[in-house]
Design a protein around this motif. Structure first.
Motif, PDB file in Angstrom:
ATOM      1  N   GLN A  82      17.120   9.781 -10.330  1.00  0.00           N
ATOM      2  CA  GLN A  82      17.444  10.781 -11.348  1.00  0.00           C
ATOM      3  C   GLN A  82      16.330  10.954 -12.377  1.00  0.00           C
ATOM      4  OE1 GLN A  82      21.401  10.276 -13.087  1.00  0.00           O
ATOM      5  NE2 GLN A  82      22.182   9.400 -11.177  1.00  0.00           N
ATOM      6  N   LEU A  83      15.211  10.271 -12.169  1.00  0.00           N
ATOM      7  CA  LEU A  83      14.090  10.342 -13.108  1.00  0.00           C
ATOM      8  C   LEU A  83      13.593  11.773 -13.278  1.00  0.00           C
ATOM      9  CD1 LEU A  83      11.872   8.915 -14.802  1.00  0.00           C
ATOM     10  CD2 LEU A  83      10.558   8.701 -12.673  1.00  0.00           C
ATOM     11  N   HIS A  84      13.355  12.137 -14.534  1.00  0.00           N
ATOM     12  CA  HIS A  84      12.762  13.423 -14.890  1.00  0.00           C
ATOM     13  C   HIS A  84      11.655  13.142 -15.903  1.00  0.00           C
ATOM     14  CE1 HIS A  84      13.213  17.402 -17.351  1.00  0.00           C
ATOM     15  NE2 HIS A  84      12.184  17.461 -16.517  1.00  0.00           N
ATOM     16  N   LEU A  85      10.430  13.535 -15.570  1.00  0.00           N
ATOM     17  CA  LEU A  85       9.291  13.313 -16.447  1.00  0.00           C
ATOM     18  C   LEU A  85       8.829  14.631 -17.059  1.00  0.00           C
ATOM     19  CD1 LEU A  85       6.995  10.955 -14.323  1.00  0.00           C
ATOM     20  CD2 LEU A  85       8.573  10.284 -16.152  1.00  0.00           C
ATOM     21  N   THR A  86       8.503  14.588 -18.338  1.00  0.00           N
ATOM     22  CA  THR A  86       7.850  15.703 -19.006  1.00  0.00           C
ATOM     23  C   THR A  86       6.522  15.188 -19.557  1.00  0.00           C
ATOM     24  OG1 THR A  86       9.989  16.649 -19.642  1.00  0.00           O
ATOM     25  CG2 THR A  86       8.032  17.490 -20.765  1.00  0.00           C
ATOM     26  N   CYS A 139       0.811  -1.228   0.000  1.00  0.00           N
ATOM     27  CA  CYS A 139       0.000   0.000   0.000  1.00  0.00           C
ATOM     28  C   CYS A 139       0.840   1.271   0.000  1.00  0.00           C
ATOM     29  CB  CYS A 139      -0.983   0.013   1.166  1.00  0.00           C
ATOM     30  SG  CYS A 139      -2.132  -1.375   1.153  1.00  0.00           S
ATOM     31  N   LEU A 140       2.063   1.193  -0.474  1.00  0.00           N
ATOM     32  CA  LEU A 140       2.886   2.389  -0.614  1.00  0.00           C
ATOM     33  C   LEU A 140       2.497   3.127  -1.898  1.00  0.00           C
ATOM     34  CD1 LEU A 140       6.286   0.822   0.508  1.00  0.00           C
ATOM     35  CD2 LEU A 140       4.891   2.460   1.785  1.00  0.00           C
ATOM     36  N   PRO A 141       2.809   4.418  -2.003  1.00  0.00           N
ATOM     37  CA  PRO A 141       2.370   5.200  -3.160  1.00  0.00           C
ATOM     38  C   PRO A 141       2.896   4.654  -4.486  1.00  0.00           C
ATOM     39  CG  PRO A 141       3.062   6.652  -1.388  1.00  0.00           C
ATOM     40  CD  PRO A 141       3.439   5.265  -0.970  1.00  0.00           C
ATOM     41  N   PHE A 142       2.023   4.643  -5.500  1.00  0.00           N
ATOM     42  CA  PHE A 142       2.380   4.100  -6.815  1.00  0.00           C
ATOM     43  C   PHE A 142       3.443   4.941  -7.511  1.00  0.00           C
ATOM     44  CE2 PHE A 142      -1.125   1.134  -8.500  1.00  0.00           C
ATOM     45  CZ  PHE A 142      -1.276   0.541  -7.270  1.00  0.00           C
ATOM     46  N   GLY A 143       3.456   6.259  -7.282  1.00  0.00           N
ATOM     47  CA  GLY A 143       4.308   7.153  -8.054  1.00  0.00           C
ATOM     48  C   GLY A 143       3.560   7.694  -9.261  1.00  0.00           C
ATOM     49  N   MET A 144       4.157   8.672  -9.935  1.00  0.00           N
ATOM     50  CA  MET A 144       3.457   9.395 -10.997  1.00  0.00           C
ATOM     51  C   MET A 144       3.121   8.523 -12.205  1.00  0.00           C
ATOM     52  SD  MET A 144       2.098  12.231 -12.024  1.00  0.00           S
ATOM     53  CE  MET A 144       2.761  13.669 -11.181  1.00  0.00           C
ATOM     54  N   THR A 145       4.117   7.857 -12.795  1.00  0.00           N
ATOM     55  CA  THR A 145       3.835   7.130 -14.029  1.00  0.00           C
ATOM     56  C   THR A 145       2.908   5.947 -13.777  1.00  0.00           C
ATOM     57  OG1 THR A 145       5.821   5.734 -13.826  1.00  0.00           O
ATOM     58  CG2 THR A 145       6.022   7.766 -15.108  1.00  0.00           C
ATOM     59  N   THR A 175       9.834   3.747  -6.507  1.00  0.00           N
ATOM     60  CA  THR A 175       8.695   3.232  -7.260  1.00  0.00           C
ATOM     61  C   THR A 175       9.167   2.535  -8.533  1.00  0.00           C
ATOM     62  OG1 THR A 175       8.351   5.274  -8.515  1.00  0.00           O
ATOM     63  CG2 THR A 175       7.285   5.115  -6.371  1.00  0.00           C
ATOM     64  N   ARG A 176       8.218   2.011  -9.276  1.00  0.00           N
ATOM     65  CA  ARG A 176       8.464   1.420 -10.590  1.00  0.00           C
ATOM     66  C   ARG A 176       7.647   2.192 -11.621  1.00  0.00           C
ATOM     67  NH1 ARG A 176      12.544  -2.747 -11.109  1.00  0.00           N
ATOM     68  NH2 ARG A 176      13.181  -2.930  -8.936  1.00  0.00           N
ATOM     69  N   LEU A 177       8.078   2.141 -12.868  1.00  0.00           N
ATOM     70  CA  LEU A 177       7.393   2.904 -13.895  1.00  0.00           C
ATOM     71  C   LEU A 177       6.028   2.334 -14.239  1.00  0.00           C
ATOM     72  CD1 LEU A 177      10.345   3.627 -16.363  1.00  0.00           C
ATOM     73  CD2 LEU A 177       9.258   5.247 -14.799  1.00  0.00           C
ATOM     74  N   THR A 189      -2.300  14.795  -6.877  1.00  0.00           N
ATOM     75  CA  THR A 189      -1.117  15.625  -7.090  1.00  0.00           C
ATOM     76  C   THR A 189      -1.593  17.015  -7.488  1.00  0.00           C
ATOM     77  OG1 THR A 189       0.252  13.768  -7.826  1.00  0.00           O
ATOM     78  CG2 THR A 189       0.977  15.956  -8.456  1.00  0.00           C
ATOM     79  N   VAL A 190      -1.071  18.039  -6.815  1.00  0.00           N
ATOM     80  CA  VAL A 190      -1.417  19.424  -7.117  1.00  0.00           C
ATOM     81  C   VAL A 190      -0.229  20.082  -7.807  1.00  0.00           C
ATOM     82  CG1 VAL A 190      -2.132  21.644  -6.162  1.00  0.00           C
ATOM     83  CG2 VAL A 190      -2.961  19.523  -5.125  1.00  0.00           C
ATOM     84  N   VAL A 191      -0.465  20.601  -9.007  1.00  0.00           N
ATOM     85  CA  VAL A 191       0.616  21.135  -9.843  1.00  0.00           C
ATOM     86  C   VAL A 191       0.416  22.633 -10.063  1.00  0.00           C
ATOM     87  CG1 VAL A 191       1.821  20.938 -12.053  1.00  0.00           C
ATOM     88  CG2 VAL A 191       0.733  18.912 -11.041  1.00  0.00           C
ATOM     89  N   PRO A 192       1.320  23.485  -9.582  1.00  0.00           N
ATOM     90  CA  PRO A 192       1.231  24.909  -9.922  1.00  0.00           C
ATOM     91  C   PRO A 192       1.516  25.106 -11.410  1.00  0.00           C
ATOM     92  CG  PRO A 192       3.234  24.457  -8.663  1.00  0.00           C
ATOM     93  CD  PRO A 192       2.454  23.192  -8.686  1.00  0.00           C
ATOM     94  N   ILE A 193       0.716  25.928 -12.072  1.00  0.00           N
ATOM     95  CA  ILE A 193       0.867  26.118 -13.524  1.00  0.00           C
ATOM     96  C   ILE A 193       1.082  27.586 -13.865  1.00  0.00           C
ATOM     97  CG2 ILE A 193      -0.403  24.039 -14.168  1.00  0.00           C
ATOM     98  CD1 ILE A 193      -2.881  25.762 -14.620  1.00  0.00           C
TER      99      ILE A 193
END
Length: 251
Positions: free
Chosen positions: A182-186, A95-101, A170-172, A130-134
């Motif tokens: 070092q993961l960077h997502l766009t 039950c740990l967080p899945f992560g973004m992807t 996490t895993r992708l 997830t709250v994203v400032p835009i």
């Protein structure tokens, strides 16, 4: 209604999306038609409840999903991938967080809520958000997190969400493709019409992959759906009965 489900990496149990699809029968869903909606300030409005393609493996094509093909692993990434065994402890089973992807990859719905300053991603999966400032601000500097630190900006009618500062735990995707801290997502969101979002995610992780790679998907508006509560708890029955192992992280 609460959804309390013991999840493991290798077993896909009934989900809200699957239940809804079965309830609708086999008839192909047709989203509402119309022009791209806009906010009062003139920006594209992504608000709504959306059906996402289920992407258990980001290296494979699927309905509404164009993959990257074979992933370009570095030697470190290849070792991490070959060593992975969900039966030895996958973090989602605890039950740990899945992560973004992995949250974007799940078949459960997600809801976008948008203002001129923020866009929020409400994931039905485990009721995470997830709250994203835009408004063009820079990344915060702080402790690395499961979902990373996201900031967004507009490029014409496309919303671009840039995420960094992951904790690497996490895993992708469901099948377990690795990444490092070092993961960077766009992530790029565009809305060509009322009923669809075109979604692109670029994965850049120089420790795990020799070059950046991307997936492209189509999200479908579901005004006939409402978000539901989804609960996965630390006292998960399968965890304390020993069918799910607690993941072991390297110090």
């Amino acid at each position: 209604m609460t959804r309390l489900i013991a999840t493991t990496l290798t077993i896909f149990l009934a989900t809200a999306g699957a239940v809804r699809m079965l309830a609708a029968g086999q008839q192909e869903y047709k989203p509402p038609a119309g022009p791209t909606p806009r906010t009062s300030s003139g920006k594209v409005d992504f608000s709504g409840v959306w059906e996402k393609p289920y992407v258990p493996d980001m290296s494979k094509d699927g309905k509404g999903q164009k993959s990257a093909g074979d992933l370009p692993f570095t030697p470190w990434g290849e070792t991490e991938w070959k060593a992975y065994d969900a039966a030895e402890g996958d973090y989602t089973g605890a039950c740990l967080p899945f992560g973004m992807t992995r949250s974007m990859n799940t078949p459960e719905p997600m809801q976008f809520m948008q203002s001129d300053t923020y866009v929020s991603f409400l994931f039905e999966q485990n009721s995470w958000f997830t709250v994203v400032p835009i408004d063009g601000r820079a990344h915060r500097k702080g402790e690395a997190t499961w979902f990373g630190d996201s900031v967004g900006h507009w490029e014409g009618d496309s919303l671009v969400v840039d995420t960094a500062n992951f904790n690497g735990k996490t895993r992708l995707d469901t099948i377990g493709h690795p990444h490092s801290d070092q993961l960077h997502l766009t992530q790029r969101f565009s809305r060509p019409d009322l009923g669809h979002i075109t979604y692109e995610v670029i994965v850049d992780d120089p420790k795990t992959f020799t070059r950046p790679w991307k997936n492209v998907r189509t999200l479908t508006l579901r005004p006939d759906w409402e978000m539901m509560e989804y609960s996965c708890e630390e006292n998960n029955k399968s965890l304390w009965e020993g069918r799910i192992k607690v993941p072991k992280y390297k110090p």
